[in-house]
Design an enzyme around this catalytic site. Structure first.
Site, PDB file in Angstrom:
ATOM      1  N   GLY A 233       0.830  -1.203   0.000  1.00  0.00           N
ATOM      2  CA  GLY A 233       0.000   0.000   0.000  1.00  0.00           C
ATOM      3  C   GLY A 233       0.855   1.240   0.000  1.00  0.00           C
ATOM      4  N   SER A 234       0.298   2.319   0.550  1.00  0.00           N
ATOM      5  CA  SER A 234       0.967   3.622   0.446  1.00  0.00           C
ATOM      6  C   SER A 234       2.013   3.812   1.548  1.00  0.00           C
ATOM      7  CB  SER A 234      -0.089   4.721   0.541  1.00  0.00           C
ATOM      8  OG  SER A 234      -0.676   4.679   1.822  1.00  0.00           O
ATOM      9  N   GLY A 238       2.119   2.506   5.402  1.00  0.00           N
ATOM     10  CA  GLY A 238       3.265   1.638   5.704  1.00  0.00           C
ATOM     11  C   GLY A 238       3.971   2.088   6.974  1.00  0.00           C
ATOM     12  N   CYS A 289       1.571   0.368  -8.780  1.00  0.00           N
ATOM     13  CA  CYS A 289       2.704   0.919  -8.021  1.00  0.00           C
ATOM     14  C   CYS A 289       3.923   1.095  -8.911  1.00  0.00           C
ATOM     15  CB  CYS A 289       3.036  -0.005  -6.853  1.00  0.00           C
ATOM     16  SG  CYS A 289       3.298  -1.698  -7.372  1.00  0.00           S
ATOM     17  N   GLU A 386       3.818  10.301  -6.003  1.00  0.00           N
ATOM     18  CA  GLU A 386       3.072   9.253  -6.703  1.00  0.00           C
ATOM     19  C   GLU A 386       1.666   9.762  -7.014  1.00  0.00           C
ATOM     20  OE1 GLU A 386       1.843   5.737  -4.448  1.00  0.00           O
ATOM     21  OE2 GLU A 386       2.527   4.528  -6.145  1.00  0.00           O
TER      22      GLU A 386
HETATM   23  P1  NAD Z   1      -3.444   2.457   1.422  1.00  0.00           P
HETATM   24  O1  NAD Z   1      -2.133   2.546   2.106  1.00  0.00           O
HETATM   25  O2  NAD Z   1      -4.401   3.560   1.607  1.00  0.00           O
HETATM   26  O3  NAD Z   1      -4.217   1.126   1.862  1.00  0.00           O
HETATM   27  C1  NAD Z   1      -3.672  -0.152   1.684  1.00  0.00           C
HETATM   28  C2  NAD Z   1      -4.343  -1.111   2.652  1.00  0.00           C
HETATM   29  O4  NAD Z   1      -3.998  -0.735   3.984  1.00  0.00           O
HETATM   30  C3  NAD Z   1      -5.869  -1.095   2.583  1.00  0.00           C
HETATM   31  O5  NAD Z   1      -6.346  -2.418   2.724  1.00  0.00           O
HETATM   32  C4  NAD Z   1      -6.233  -0.250   3.807  1.00  0.00           C
HETATM   33  O6  NAD Z   1      -7.521  -0.548   4.308  1.00  0.00           O
HETATM   34  C5  NAD Z   1      -5.159  -0.674   4.782  1.00  0.00           C
HETATM   35  N1  NAD Z   1      -4.906   0.259   5.903  1.00  0.00           N
HETATM   36  C6  NAD Z   1      -5.121   1.595   5.930  1.00  0.00           C
HETATM   37  N2  NAD Z   1      -4.738   2.083   7.145  1.00  0.00           N
HETATM   38  C7  NAD Z   1      -4.279   1.038   7.878  1.00  0.00           C
HETATM   39  C8  NAD Z   1      -3.723   0.890   9.187  1.00  0.00           C
HETATM   40  N3  NAD Z   1      -3.568   1.937   9.996  1.00  0.00           N
HETATM   41  N4  NAD Z   1      -3.337  -0.342   9.598  1.00  0.00           N
HETATM   42  C9  NAD Z   1      -3.451  -1.408   8.767  1.00  0.00           C
HETATM   43  N5  NAD Z   1      -3.978  -1.340   7.528  1.00  0.00           N
HETATM   44  C10 NAD Z   1      -4.375  -0.128   7.075  1.00  0.00           C
HETATM   45  O7  NAD Z   1      -3.119   2.213  -0.120  1.00  0.00           O
HETATM   46  P2  NAD Z   1      -4.167   2.102  -1.321  1.00  0.00           P
HETATM   47  O8  NAD Z   1      -4.647   3.468  -1.649  1.00  0.00           O
HETATM   48  O9  NAD Z   1      -5.149   1.015  -1.062  1.00  0.00           O
HETATM   49  O10 NAD Z   1      -3.199   1.557  -2.493  1.00  0.00           O
HETATM   50  C11 NAD Z   1      -2.419   2.379  -3.260  1.00  0.00           C
HETATM   51  C12 NAD Z   1      -0.981   2.351  -2.785  1.00  0.00           C
HETATM   52  O11 NAD Z   1      -0.492   1.016  -2.784  1.00  0.00           O
HETATM   53  C13 NAD Z   1      -0.058   3.106  -3.726  1.00  0.00           C
HETATM   54  O12 NAD Z   1       0.857   3.870  -2.980  1.00  0.00           O
HETATM   55  C14 NAD Z   1       0.659   1.995  -4.485  1.00  0.00           C
HETATM   56  O13 NAD Z   1       1.901   2.350  -5.014  1.00  0.00           O
HETATM   57  C15 NAD Z   1       0.772   0.954  -3.420  1.00  0.00           C
HETATM   58  N6  NAD Z   1       1.001  -0.376  -4.020  1.00  0.00           N
HETATM   59  C16 NAD Z   1       2.221  -0.959  -3.872  1.00  0.00           C
HETATM   60  C17 NAD Z   1       2.467  -2.195  -4.478  1.00  0.00           C
HETATM   61  C18 NAD Z   1       3.808  -2.880  -4.364  1.00  0.00           C
HETATM   62  O14 NAD Z   1       3.876  -4.070  -4.595  1.00  0.00           O
HETATM   63  N7  NAD Z   1       4.883  -2.180  -4.027  1.00  0.00           N
HETATM   64  C19 NAD Z   1       1.455  -2.822  -5.210  1.00  0.00           C
HETATM   65  C20 NAD Z   1       0.229  -2.186  -5.327  1.00  0.00           C
HETATM   66  C21 NAD Z   1      -0.001  -0.962  -4.717  1.00  0.00           C
END
Ligand code: NAD
Length: 485
Positions: A233-234, A238, A289, A386
């Protein structure tokens, strides 16, 4: 193709059963191509996270997966692959409507996911330790052991494949799993649950929850019954997860965002570059990503390439996934606002809009056209942040050193690309690019076999390939003192 329909109600998968959330609440899902209601899913709560971790813990401690003979674990993963393939069409339609993907891309999700289970299934009986020479009177060897319960947090852009890439590796190594699916687009992960159920995955070894990150996701990572976490995720999320993991001292895989650059040398085959950029920059409406987000082009070919890119970009079709357009909708209204905001600010900062840059008007879905900016300067927000939309910045360079400096000039380091026919130049550049993966002459080259992951703020740890296995096991050393008989 007519807009298809999907099941109206979906549930969470805990301890081998499909269940409502603890408080009976639902999450309403929307079709991003129409902004109309699509379906509902039971909303998982913190109590459900507790139940899911408890069931995974029981499954792990019972040895139902860990103690399976390796060849039986291999067979189990192969059966999941078969069941995913049996669900290809339902997964395709579900992913097309829930996520907005083009139907051709959506039809590729189940076979690609099956491939993960076959790849990691194939290593389930080949996870070998080492013997270490300690000299006369000793025997020493290592065992590769699973962590235990793995919590896996998945984003919305490729929900099925991103869940599968972690679940397959975790099961192959004997871990039990709790997956938290994204609230914007959870449905294809439910179909992964069905494939696991049909394949005979032991009760509780795979659990799937759809709940909010701020409560359920947070509770999972903080849970005392969780031994390991995978986050995709973001960067901001993270960081929050890393803080939780630090409190618990558990290992985490961090797969975060990117701002990846492709370097075009003057000897590159420009027709091939244009074809490749259409895929690299605009697939999945740029919501990847590892999307190609900055194209760094040698001055000698810059204007020619920009003209060709403009013509091809403007010829791409924009529309709903079920009509299989080149550029499909963004996931949500928020994402649409976010992407458009980046474009407006880029123009205020002096970037030259070549095409696109504003949402498609007078439609109810979240459509944004493929967009090109030129005269983008390294310090501009559009060159640093991004965007997660179909927006490509074109920059120019004169020397290879300058190209590398520009490409490496962000806080991210996920992937990078090089376009050239010169082998020495390709290797020289690949060695200098800061990225977990470098593509030469084909963006997204590679597959399940090739390790993927970031450097810098793009994260750490690797998914895919044999490297990924190292994240799902820990080494136990057994040192034996032999007594003289
Ligand atoms: P996000 O970080 O908003 O959410 C990702 C996940 O984390 C979701 O399931 C969300 O519900 C969960 N989440 C949110 N807050 C949390 C917390 N406090 N504790 C635990 N979980 C929590 O990201 P998004 O908008 O869903 O996805 C887009 C991002 O993901 C972009 O930055 C993209 O680059 C990244 N991404 C990375 C890869 C990779 O392999 N490197 C692949 C796909 C997407």
């Amino acid at each position: 193709m007519q807009q298809p329909a999907i099941r109206p109600l979906w549930k969470n998968f805990i301890n081998g059963r499909w269940v409502e959330g603890a408080r009976g609440r639902r999450i309403a899902l929307e079709d991003p191509a129409t902004a109309e209601p699509l379906a509902e899913i039971a909303r998982a709560e913190v109590e459900d996270a507790d139940r899911a971790v408890e069931s995974a813990r029981k499954a792990f401690d019972s040895g139902s997966l860990r103690e399976l003979k390796p060849e039986s674990r291999l067979a189990l993963l192969f059966r999941i692959a078969d069941e995913l393939e049996n669900l290809t069409e339902e997964i395709a339609i579900t992913e097309c409507l829930d996520n907005g993907k083009g139907i051709t891309a959506a039809r590729a999700q189940a076979p690609a996911s099956a491939r993960y289970f076959r790849y990691y299934g194939g290593v389930a009986d080949k996870l070998e330790g080492r013997t270490i020479p300690l000299g006369e009177g000793y025997v020493d060897y290592t065992l590769l052991e699973p962590h235990g319960v793995s919590a896996q947090i998945v984003p919305w852009n490729f929900p099925l494949q991103l869940a599968v890439r972690s679940v397959s590796c975790a099961l192959a190594t004997g871990n039990a799993v709790v997956v938290k699916s994204p609230v914007l687009c959870p449905l294809s992960i439910c179909l992964l649950g069905e494939a696991c159920e049909r394949a005979g995955v032991p009760e509780g070894a795979v659990n799937i929850l759809c709940g909010r990150g701020s409560d359920v996701g947070n509770a999972l990572v903080a849970h005392p019954g969780v031994d390991h976490a995978v986050f995709t995720g973001s960067v901001p999320t993270g960081k929050a997860i890393l803080r939780q993991a630090a409190e618990r001292v558990i290992p985490v895989v961090m797969e975060l965002g990117g701002k990846s650059a492709g370097v075009v040398y003057p000897d590159a085959d420009l027709d091939a570059v244009v074809d490749d950029v259409m895929i690299g920059a605009f697939s999945n409406a740029g919501q990847i990503c590892s999307i190609l987000s900055r194209l760094i082009v040698h001055t000698e070919v810059h204007d020619d390439l920009l003209d060709r890119l403009t013509a091809r970009t403007e010829a791409l079709s924009v529309g709903p996934g079920w009509e299989d357009h080149d550029v499909t909708p963004l996931i949500s209204r928020d994402q649409l606002d976010k992407v458009e905001g980046f474009c407006l600010r880029a123009e205020e900062a002096g970037a030259q809009r070549i095409t696109g840059g504003r949402r498609v008007p007078d439609v109810s879905g979240h459509f944004f056209p493929p967009t090109l900016y030129a005269d983008v300067k390294p310090a501009m927000e559009i060159a640093q942040e991004e965007i997660f939309g179909p927006v490509l910045s074109v920059m120019r360079f004169d020397t290879p050193e300058e190209a590398v400096t520009l490409a490496n000039g962000t806080d991210f380091g996920l992937v990078a690309g090089i376009y050239t026919e010169d082998l020495s130049r390709a290797h020289w550049t690949a060695q200098r690019l800061v990225a977990g993966q470098v593509f030469v002459n084909e963006w997204f080259a590679g597959g399940v076999e090739t390790p993927f992951g970031g450097t810098r703020r793009s994260g750490f740890g690797r998914e895919k390939g044999q490297e990924a296995l190292l994240n799902y096991v820990q080494t136990k050393n057994v040192a034996v003192r032999l007594h003289t008989p």
